[in-house]
Design a protein around this motif. Structure first.
Motif, PDB file in Angstrom:
ATOM      1  N   ASP A   1       0.826  -1.213   0.000  1.00 41.87           N
ATOM      2  CA  ASP A   1       0.000   0.000   0.000  1.00 41.87           C
ATOM      3  C   ASP A   1       0.861   1.264   0.000  1.00 41.87           C
ATOM      4  OD1 ASP A   1      -2.750  -1.144   0.228  1.00 41.87           O
ATOM      5  OD2 ASP A   1      -1.861  -2.067   1.991  1.00 41.87           O
ATOM      6  N   ASP A   2       2.105   1.130  -0.456  1.00 42.70           N
ATOM      7  CA  ASP A   2       3.035   2.264  -0.550  1.00 42.70           C
ATOM      8  C   ASP A   2       3.358   2.898   0.792  1.00 42.70           C
ATOM      9  OD1 ASP A   2       3.288   2.003  -3.351  1.00 42.70           O
ATOM     10  OD2 ASP A   2       1.423   3.117  -3.640  1.00 42.70           O
ATOM     11  N   ILE A   3       3.361   2.096   1.864  1.00 48.93           N
ATOM     12  CA  ILE A   3       3.776   2.588   3.178  1.00 48.93           C
ATOM     13  C   ILE A   3       5.068   1.863   3.528  1.00 48.93           C
ATOM     14  CG2 ILE A   3       3.191   2.800   5.611  1.00 48.93           C
ATOM     15  CD1 ILE A   3       0.251   2.961   4.744  1.00 48.93           C
ATOM     16  N   ALA A   4       6.147   2.618   3.563  1.00 48.68           N
ATOM     17  CA  ALA A   4       7.481   2.042   3.748  1.00 48.68           C
ATOM     18  C   ALA A   4       7.652   1.446   5.141  1.00 48.68           C
ATOM     19  CB  ALA A   4       8.537   3.121   3.526  1.00 48.68           C
ATOM     20  N   PRO A   5       8.487   0.395   5.259  1.00 48.68           N
ATOM     21  CA  PRO A   5       8.821  -0.133   6.584  1.00 48.68           C
ATOM     22  C   PRO A   5       9.369   0.983   7.474  1.00 48.68           C
ATOM     23  CG  PRO A   5       9.615  -1.613   4.880  1.00 48.68           C
ATOM     24  CD  PRO A   5       9.117  -0.372   4.187  1.00 48.68           C
ATOM     25  N   GLY A   6       8.985   0.957   8.741  1.00 44.29           N
ATOM     26  CA  GLY A   6       9.426   1.976   9.682  1.00 44.29           C
ATOM     27  C   GLY A   6       8.528   3.196   9.740  1.00 44.29           C
ATOM     28  N   THR A   7       7.442   3.214   8.969  1.00 42.85           N
ATOM     29  CA  THR A   7       6.518   4.354   8.979  1.00 42.85           C
ATOM     30  C   THR A   7       5.670   4.314  10.239  1.00 42.85           C
ATOM     31  OG1 THR A   7       6.413   4.388   6.565  1.00 42.85           O
ATOM     32  CG2 THR A   7       4.647   5.527   7.742  1.00 42.85           C
ATOM     33  N   LEU A   8       5.743   5.376  11.017  1.00 44.70           N
ATOM     34  CA  LEU A   8       4.964   5.456  12.254  1.00 44.70           C
ATOM     35  C   LEU A   8       3.488   5.657  11.924  1.00 44.70           C
ATOM     36  CD1 LEU A   8       7.267   7.743  14.409  1.00 44.70           C
ATOM     37  CD2 LEU A   8       7.142   5.239  14.384  1.00 44.70           C
ATOM     38  N   TRP A   9       2.643   5.179  12.821  1.00 43.55           N
ATOM     39  CA  TRP A   9       1.189   5.267  12.629  1.00 43.55           C
ATOM     40  C   TRP A   9       0.754   6.710  12.400  1.00 43.55           C
ATOM     41  CZ3 TRP A   9      -2.520   2.237  11.240  1.00 43.55           C
ATOM     42  CH2 TRP A   9      -3.842   2.571  11.487  1.00 43.55           C
ATOM     43  N   GLU A  10       1.312   7.638  13.174  1.00 43.16           N
ATOM     44  CA  GLU A  10       0.898   9.049  13.045  1.00 43.16           C
ATOM     45  C   GLU A  10       1.312   9.656  11.708  1.00 43.16           C
ATOM     46  OE1 GLU A  10       4.606  10.041  15.904  1.00 43.16           O
ATOM     47  OE2 GLU A  10       2.955   8.685  16.251  1.00 43.16           O
ATOM     48  N   ASP A  11       2.242   9.010  11.003  1.00 43.45           N
ATOM     49  CA  ASP A  11       2.689   9.525   9.710  1.00 43.45           C
ATOM     50  C   ASP A  11       1.901   8.955   8.533  1.00 43.45           C
ATOM     51  OD1 ASP A  11       4.606  11.045  11.007  1.00 43.45           O
ATOM     52  OD2 ASP A  11       6.124   9.479  10.862  1.00 43.45           O
TER      53      ASP A  11
END
Length: 56
Positions: A24-34
């Motif tokens: 879904d184009d969300i990189a590893p390490g992406t925080l929930w708030e981001d």
């Protein structure tokens, strides 16, 4: 930094901040708030506010 996991209250799909959601184009390490507010659960389409932080 401590990464967290968030579970969809509708279907039980889990978003893990360490793994992200590459499909879904969300990189590893992406925080929930981001994650954008308009993001939806890839399994059931639930909104971001339908997720709850879980302890694993």
């Amino acid at each position: 930094m401590e990464y967290k996991s968030w579970m969809c209250l509708i279907c039980g799909w889990v978003y893990d901040e360490v793994e992200g959601a590459p499909d879904d184009d969300i990189a590893p390490g992406t925080l929930w708030e981001d994650i954008p507010m308009n993001w939806m659960c890839p399994e059931c389409g639930a909104r971001k506010e339908d997720f709850e932080m879980i302890q694993i």
